[in-house]
Design an enzyme around this catalytic site. Structure first.
Site, short mmCIF file in Angstrom:
data_model
loop_
_atom_site.label_atom_id
_atom_site.label_comp_id
_atom_site.label_asym_id
_atom_site.label_seq_id
_atom_site.Cartn_x
_atom_site.Cartn_y
_atom_site.Cartn_z
N HIS A 121 -33.63 -33.37 26.25
CA HIS A 121 -34.15 -33.28 24.88
C HIS A 121 -35.24 -34.33 24.73
CE1 HIS A 121 -34.07 -33.75 20.47
NE2 HIS A 121 -33.46 -32.58 20.40
N ASP A 198 -26.72 -38.84 27.21
CA ASP A 198 -26.94 -38.16 25.94
C ASP A 198 -25.78 -37.20 25.76
OD1 ASP A 198 -27.63 -36.43 23.91
OD2 ASP A 198 -29.64 -36.01 24.64
N GLN A 201 -24.66 -32.81 22.72
CA GLN A 201 -24.15 -31.44 22.82
C GLN A 201 -22.76 -31.37 23.45
OE1 GLN A 201 -25.49 -28.80 21.48
NE2 GLN A 201 -27.40 -29.77 20.84
N LYS A 224 -23.50 -32.73 14.53
CA LYS A 224 -23.22 -31.61 15.45
C LYS A 224 -21.72 -31.42 15.66
CE LYS A 224 -27.56 -32.29 17.99
NZ LYS A 224 -28.31 -31.12 17.53
N CYS A 361 -36.94 -28.69 21.13
CA CYS A 361 -37.19 -30.10 21.48
C CYS A 361 -37.03 -30.33 22.98
CB CYS A 361 -36.27 -31.03 20.69
SG CYS A 361 -36.58 -31.03 18.92
#
Length: 406
Positions: A121, A198, A201, A224, A361
């Site tokens: 991302h 990261d 997700q 999220k 993104c």
């Protein structure tokens, strides 16, 4: 809790869009919010709205307790060793910028390497580009396999003794790839580098154990994972955070302020300058309670069932291209032949179906895929196979619409 009971906890799902029952398939962008989270935020503002850490009055104490209790919930959620390793931020982007700027500024120099992947991302690309410019470090990319997965042999070939930072997403927001973070971390550490993850997700959909992964930093966002917008988390190993300087200064994060010199509070508060995101943290704590009541393993099982069903159904559509590996998280990124993704999303919206269209993104990944944009349907704990059937029907209607010359 069955799917009917779960859906009943999300008021927004009851509405109609363009005269059709809402089918929300954009949870990778942001999830919907359940009643317990909405009520927790409302309760804070109605009953004990106050600043934290400063007052000794009753409302201030209750607000501080709510804020810090949320931090403890996060600590348990990711199995961190101490609340000192849990820093509240505005989101994943802020957390990654904090690491890149604070850690990178003091630990990178010319000749050093930062290693990421093509699937990242923008929030896990641009901070490293910027700190590389400032420090003279080199930014390198781990190549991807044809299906968008990462081969450990490519990690071994890319990470060298000059590598100081490796930063990789646990789950791709485009491909759905579930990356072998534990093994990548081992390779990074073997070469003397730190590992940044990261987890934006991943945190909403699967159990994350930072001790098992042995990552040095982990970033994720509340919005999220059924929590409010504007709140996120940076986990960092205490030994590293202790040595890092804050990149924001002012009130709340100080210990002593003199005319020409100041000192900082201990962790984690030295990285939380100003009035913190109190309601957001309390809402995130409520979201964690909600997710853990359902069970992260149950959520993952439900999503895997949905994505397998979606891949099977969508594969029957002529001119339909899916991107990503066979084993994937709960999303499908795709293109429909001769129809722009934005047009796909527009027609689906007319049917009450919300999907994402664009570059997500992830422009370097779009270039790698040799496309300008894609559409994406992403699933969460409140989605059903019946909604996937509606998606398929909507895509067939989209093809018919444009094949007739409209």
């Amino acid at each position: 809790m069955n799917i009917k009971d779960i859906r009943s906890m999300f008021p927004i799902l009851e509405q109609k869009v363009n005269g059709k029952q809402l089918v929300y398939l954009d949870s990778a962008a942001t999830s919907q919010k359940p009643v317990p989270v909405i009520e927790a935020i409302d309760r804070y503002y109605r009953e004990y709205n106050s600043n934290v850490h400063r007052g000794v009055h009753t409302l201030g104490t209750r607000a501080t307790d709510g804020y810090e209790n949320a931090r403890e919930k996060v600590r348990k959620f990711i199995n961190a060793s101490s609340i000192q390793e849990v820093i509240f931020t505005r989101g994943t982007t802020t957390a990654l910028n904090l690491v890149a700027t604070s850690y990178g500024r003091d630990n990178l120099q010319e000749g050093d390497e930062i290693v990421i992947t093509y699937m990242e991302h923008h929030a896990n690309i641009i901070p490293w580009q910027q700190i590389a410019k400032v420090t003279g470090a080199t930014l390198k990319y781990i190549p991807l396999q044809e299906d968008g997965s990462i081969a450990l042999a490519d990690v071994e070939a890319t990470v060298t003794n000059n590598t100081k930072i490796v930063s990789v997403m646990l789950v791709s927001n485009v491909l759905g790839s579930i990356n072998p973070i534990k093994e990548i971390t081992e390779i990074a550490h073997r070469n003397g580098a730190i590992m940044v993850v990261d987890g934006a997700q991943a945190a909403p959909h699967m159990k994350i154990d930072v001790k098992s992964l042995d990552c040095d930093f982990l970033a994720f966002s509340g919005h999220k994972m059924c929590g409010p917008t504007g709140i996120g988390v940076l986990y960092g190993k205490k030994a590293l955070l202790d040595k890092m300087e804050p990149i924001e200064t002012g009130g709340e994060m100080i210990d002593f302020v003199g005319l020409y010199e100041s000192s900082w509070k201990e962790l984690p508060w030295k990285f939380e300058a100003g009035t913190p995101i109190i309601a957001g943290a309390i809402g995130l704590g409520a979201a964690i309670d909600f997710l853990e009541e359902i069970g992260l393993d149950n959520i993952a099982k439900h999503e895997h069932k949905l994505v397998d069903y979606a891949v099977e159904r969508l594969s029957t559509i002529d001119g339909f291209t899916m991107y990503g590996p066979k084993q994937r998280a709960g999303l499908v990124t795709f293109n429909v032949e001769d129809v722009h993704p934005h047009d796909v999303a527009t027609v689906l919206d007319a049917e009450g179906i919300a999907v994402r269209a664009g570059h997500h993104c992830a422009q370097p990944l779009m270039k790698w895929l040799k496309v300008s944009a894609t559409a994406r349907a992403s699933f969460y704990l409140y989605n059903t196979e019946a909604e996937i059937d509606k998606l398929v029907e909507g895509l067939i209607k989209t093809k018919e619409y444009f094949s007739n010359g409209f």
